[in-house]
Design an enzyme around this catalytic site. Structure first.
Site, short mmCIF file in Angstrom:
data_model
loop_
_atom_site.label_atom_id
_atom_site.label_comp_id
_atom_site.label_asym_id
_atom_site.label_seq_id
_atom_site.Cartn_x
_atom_site.Cartn_y
_atom_site.Cartn_z
N GLU A 116 0.85 -1.19 0.00
CA GLU A 116 0.00 0.00 0.00
C GLU A 116 0.88 1.24 0.00
O GLU A 116 1.79 1.32 0.82
CB GLU A 116 -0.92 0.04 1.22
CG GLU A 116 -1.85 1.23 1.16
CD GLU A 116 -2.78 1.37 2.38
OE1 GLU A 116 -2.67 0.58 3.33
OE2 GLU A 116 -3.58 2.30 2.37
N GLY A 255 3.37 2.02 10.62
CA GLY A 255 3.12 1.28 11.86
C GLY A 255 2.82 -0.18 11.58
O GLY A 255 3.40 -1.07 12.20
N GLU A 258 -2.61 -3.91 6.91
CA GLU A 258 -3.76 -4.81 7.06
C GLU A 258 -3.92 -5.85 5.97
O GLU A 258 -5.05 -6.30 5.71
CB GLU A 258 -5.03 -3.97 7.13
CG GLU A 258 -5.45 -3.28 5.80
CD GLU A 258 -4.95 -1.84 5.66
OE1 GLU A 258 -3.96 -1.49 6.32
OE2 GLU A 258 -5.56 -1.08 4.87
N GLU A 292 -5.44 -2.73 12.74
CA GLU A 292 -5.22 -3.59 11.55
C GLU A 292 -6.28 -4.68 11.47
O GLU A 292 -6.77 -5.00 10.39
CB GLU A 292 -3.82 -4.20 11.56
CG GLU A 292 -2.68 -3.19 11.65
CD GLU A 292 -2.78 -2.02 10.68
OE1 GLU A 292 -3.31 -2.21 9.57
OE2 GLU A 292 -2.34 -0.91 11.05
N GLU A 314 -9.40 4.64 6.37
CA GLU A 314 -8.53 5.01 7.50
C GLU A 314 -9.26 5.82 8.57
O GLU A 314 -9.11 5.55 9.76
CB GLU A 314 -7.28 5.74 6.99
CG GLU A 314 -6.35 4.87 6.14
CD GLU A 314 -5.90 3.59 6.81
OE1 GLU A 314 -6.04 3.46 8.04
OE2 GLU A 314 -5.41 2.69 6.09
N1 ARG Z 1 -2.92 0.96 5.79
C1 ARG Z 1 -1.93 0.99 6.82
C2 ARG Z 1 -2.68 1.29 8.10
O1 ARG Z 1 -3.16 2.35 8.33
C3 ARG Z 1 -0.84 1.97 6.65
C4 ARG Z 1 -0.11 1.93 5.36
C5 ARG Z 1 0.91 2.96 5.36
N2 ARG Z 1 1.39 3.19 4.06
C6 ARG Z 1 2.08 4.26 3.72
N3 ARG Z 1 2.43 4.40 2.51
N4 ARG Z 1 2.42 5.17 4.59
O2 ARG Z 1 -2.94 0.49 8.88
ZN ZN Z 2 -5.19 1.93 8.73
#
Ligand code: ARG
Ligand code: ZN
Length: 879
Positions: A116, A255, A258, A292, A314
């Site tokens: 991601e 951090g 997921e 997560e 988010e």
């Molecule tokens: N989706 C993840 C979370 O919030 C975070 C991914 C972070 N990715 C990034 N490129 N900063 O749980």
């Molecule tokens: Zn998240």
């Protein structure tokens, strides 16, 4: 280079199934992707365009045969393809040299992924957009014995050895976007738990941690079960596979992640034990594990159509994790923590060049938008919907949202519509929260009509312009109000003889709110529980804030009252400092502190929070133009006054808490992460720091030094150890040398714990700090390629030490510039994250602004400047 939200186009092709084979090799992993591709458009001339990044293309086949293709810098394109076909793409990647930590990379000898938002295109050529959902089958091949654990999403289908090679096959039945794909291979300690869902599904829960760290994983794995149970109870959401894995790795940009049934975590949010972790570390594990896990429904089952919609998952998932922690731990404390993030970093972001709505309109580098605005303000927006609808209608909205969109990639609009349709409450104007950036300011005033016994409030809202949005439409602002009488008793809110809700919904630029049957001029709580992410201006009369501090039944109101008392003092004395006038003594702050400490009867933890003086970074938010030296001076003066004038109280409080601590040790009661113990430590930290400051100011530095080393010596836990370590560096005490030395010898082999050493040194507000930070970059524990180390040492210096970082010599800026230039070539995302404090330049004085501008110009000229850094500087220049 910038992408626009409104340019979204439905995909021309989709990929329904993908079969991936990884022949693992540290520097040359071969990836074979066999995809079932389907055309979605009528127009047969449209080529298939696949994204790629840093790939070596080995082979392309269409339905098993050679075919024509075009490879560009970032795409693989095929003209005139059939409506449906199988595409085979073979690429070679180098996980070991993947220092950006996006895609497949090697963390301390173990393979792992972070896809991601756009990492999958660094694994293979693919339609790497979240609105293409495919079923994944993954084969992982490696020499037998090389990697005892080889994991991917979904169910384990096969695990066999052939000709000395082990082949493990995983199949994920749920179609998902490529950003949720994950792969892990390496050796780990494995923890296992059984969970039976409300629907009777048996789930094997596994946690994988570095060899030898199993005992540090029990809190995390138990948190998974607590999250599963809570999501069933509060949201009616049940886990949907028979296996759930969490893996902890040491090299991780964020951090945690997921990925469907294979969450990958920064080990910082997994590994804790009583000896080495702080209270905060323990609380973070619960909340990040929860976060997560909750993504399984809000993120994985229903995902984002495009990255502009990031807050869809988010904001909602942060809201859910906040509720989880609030239900399991202490609700007011969780709320205050969230409020501090909004009033600190989020308001700062809103006032700077990177200001964006929770659903951004323009994005150059998506990694720059994993922001406090999208996450934390996004959660506040969801919370406002929850406030307006109430729990029952909100849950009805969630049900409808899943009913409509399960298995789909959708938009923020879809979420709001579901809430609207399920509740019957119109949210048309509420949507402005999604489209407009900036922090609204609500300024209120009260006219009390003694004859009619009416309280008439006027509220005006206005939102300062943000880059690209000069005019703002009014927001829907839920103001949760309470009126108190002079006796401190709450006045029942009535209008036209009927009781009314405490939540007043402001929709206009100018609003009038009237309450009847108000027996006297009331004291007003305006934003109970911080019911909207706004600034409030209200001309509190003499004594009103004290009344709220003492009498409000809402803990957040009491907290905010003290913050208001402190802020007024800071504003007043910052102006004094600017005009070179003597500081004004504030009896009110001192009296309020005295009240809290001696009379309030509050529990220790809440007391510690209420006695918090906002950090310089947050105080900057009180001003449009920042006179940093004046703010720092007025804050220091406040600390001085409180230390000196309440010296006896601090000393007694410290002695009392220390005695209780000794008593606990004497009774053989060990460290526990309970609200009660945390409260004692939170308060002892406050007491110790004020006590020590008072002693230093009196010239009794030797005594202060001895007290701190005494605290260090009796500590049986990391929280108290760090209270002492940080006090020693924060007050520049002689004992800091021996304490740092002892800490180093004890913890140099545990990188996560040693980060606390980096933070303690980097946050000390003294002239030699920058040199110490430079020296520590040579320390054996430091590693510029590990994001946790960079954030602990360099991020702390830039973000949590405004005094040294913004030193008028410009050394701080020069130093960070050097670092940014280095990191640009290896990990630009981590670089972009620690440069935030420089984005304040336009609100700083002309000298500092000039120096930052020079640094930015230098960075802009380096060859191969990353989009992550470019976008921020470019926006700063344009603000
Ligand atoms: N989706 C993840 C979370 O919030 C975070 C991914 C972070 N990715 C990034 N490129 N900063 O749980
Ligand atoms: Zn998240």
């Amino acid at each position: 280079q910038e992408k626009r939200r409104l340019d979204y186009k439905k995909p021309d092709f989709t990929i329904t199934d993908i079969d991936l084979t990884f022949e693992l090799d540290l520097t040359a992993t071969i990836v074979t992707a066999v995809s079932r591709v389907k055309r979605l458009t009528e127009d047969r001339k449209i080529p298939l365009v696949l994204n790629g990044d840093s790939l070596k293309l080995l082979d392309v086949k269409l339905d098993g045969a050679e075919c024509a293709f075009r490879e560009t810098e970032n795409t693989l394109e095929l003209d005139s393809v059939p409506d449906e076909f199988t595409l085979t793409v073979k690429t070679c990647i180098n996980p070991k040299d993947n220092s950006e930590l996006m895609g497949l990379y090697v963390s301390d000898g173990k393979f792992c992924t972070q896809n991601e938002p756009e990492g999958f295109r660094r694994i293979t050529f693919f339609t790497d957009h979240p609105d293409v959902l495919a079923r994944y089958t993954t084969h992982i091949i490696a020499p037998d014995g090389a990697y005892p654990f080889m994991l991917s999403n979904g169910n384990l289908i096969k695990d066999e050895v052939k000709d000395g090679k082990r082949v493990v096959t995983w199949e994920d039945p749920f179609p998902k976007p490529s950003y949720l794909f994950a792969l892990v291979a390496g050796d780990f300690d494995e923890l296992h738990r059984d969970f039976v869902t409300c629907g009777g599904r048996h789930v094997d829960v596994y946690l994988y941690v570095d060899k030898g760290q199993a005992s540090c994983g029990t809190v995390a794995i138990d948190s998974i079960l607590r999250a599963m149970e809570w999501d069933e109870k509060r949201f009616g959401l049940e886990y949907d596979l028979n296996r759930f894995n969490v893996v902890a790795v040491d090299f991780f940009n964020a951090g945690a992640m997921e990925n469907k049934s294979l969450n990958i975590f920064n080990s910082k949010y997994v590994l804790v034990d009583a000896e080495s972790a702080t209270d905060t570390d323990f609380e973070n594990v619960l909340s990040v594990i929860g976060h997560e896990y909750f993504h399984n429904w809000t993120g994985d089952r229903v995902t984002c159509r495009d990255w502009f919609q990031l807050s869809l998952k988010e904001g909602l998932t942060v809201f859910r994790d906040q509720e989880f922690s609030s239900d399991l731990c202490c609700r007011p404390i969780e709320r205050i923590k969230a409020v501090n993030i909004i009033k600190g970093p989020q308001f700062t972001e809103d006032a700077g060049p990177m200001a964006h709505p929770i659903r951004p309109d323009y994005v150059m580098e998506m990694n720059n938008f994993y922001s406090v605005t999208v996450y934390d303000k996004g959660a506040e927006v969801i919370r406002m919907i929850h406030t307006i609808l109430g729990e029952e209608l909100f849950q009805k909205g969630m049900k409808l949202y899943f009913k409509r969109h399960d298995g789909c990639a959708v938009t923020c609009e879809d979420f709001v519509s579901a809430m609207e349709d399920a509740s019957g409450i119109d949210l048309k104007q509420f949507r402005n929260w999604y489209s407009q950036a900036g922090t609204p300011c609500v300024s209120g005033s009260l006219r009390y009509d003694a004859e009619k016994k009416q309280a008439v409030y006027t509220f005006n809202q206005s939102t300062p312009a943000t880059p690209g949005q000069s005019v703002k439409q009014p927001f829907v602002i839920p103001l949760s109000m309470a009126l108190y009488g002079s006796d401190g008793r709450k006045i029942l809110l009535k209008r036209n003889g009927e009781p009314v809700s405490e939540v007043q919904i402001l929709t206009e630029e100018h609003n009038v709110v009237v309450f009847d049957d108000v027996p006297e001029r009331p004291v007003t709580a305006l934003l109970q529980n911080f019911s909207a992410p706004v600034k409030v201006e209200y001309p509190y009369a003499q004594g009103e804030l004290e009344t709220l501090l003492k009498c409000a039944d809402d803990p957040v109101t009491r907290y905010e009252s003290m913050q208001n008392i402190i802020n007024s003092y800071i504003v007043l004395n910052t102006v004094n400092a600017q005009r070179r006038l003597p500081f004004t003594h504030s009896e009110l702050v001192v009296q309020s502190f005295r009240y809290i400490l001696e009379e309030s009867g509050l529990d220790n933890r809440f007391m510690a929070y209420i006695l918090r003086i906002p950090p310089v970074n947050t105080l900057m938010g009180l001003f449009t133009a920042i006179d940093l030296d004046a703010i720092i001076a007025s804050r220091k003066e406040l600390v001085r006054v409180l230390s000196v004038e309440l010296a006896d109280i601090w000393e007694k409080l410290y002695q009392k808490l220390l005695a209780e601590f000794r008593q606990r040790l004497a009774e053989g009661r060990g460290y526990e992460c309970t609200e009660e113990q945390i409260g004692s430590r939170d308060l002892i930290r406050v007491a110790l720091n004020f006590h020590v400051r008072g002693l230093v100011l009196k010239g009794e530095e030797a005594k202060a030094s001895a007290i701190v080393s005494g605290h260090y010596r009796i500590s049986d836990n990391m929280t108290d150890t760090l209270i002492a370590l940080n006090a020693a560096t924060a007050h520049n005490l002689e004992s800091r040398h021996e304490i740092l030395k002892d800490f180093e010898s004890r913890w140099r082999d545990n990188a996560l714990v040693f980060d606390n050493y980096f933070r303690a040194v980097a946050s000390a507000p003294y002239p030699d700090t920058l040199d110490n930070v430079r020296k520590l970059m040579e320390h054996e524990c430091f590693d510029l390629t590990n994001p946790n180390r960079v954030r602990a040492l360099l991020g702390t210096f830039s973000q949590l030490n405004p005094e040294c970082f913004n030193d008028i010599s410009g050394r701080g800026y020069e130093f960070l510039t050097e670092i940014l230039i280095k990191l640009n070539g290896t990990n630009p995302h981590v670089a972009a994250a620690i440069m935030t404090p420089m984005l304040n330049l336009n609100r700083l004085d002309i000298k500092r602004k000039g120096m930052i501008t020079d640094c930015f110009n230098r960075i802009m000229r380096i060859p191969g400047l990353s989009d992550s850094i470019f976008e921020k500087i470019d926006k700063a220049f344009k603000q």
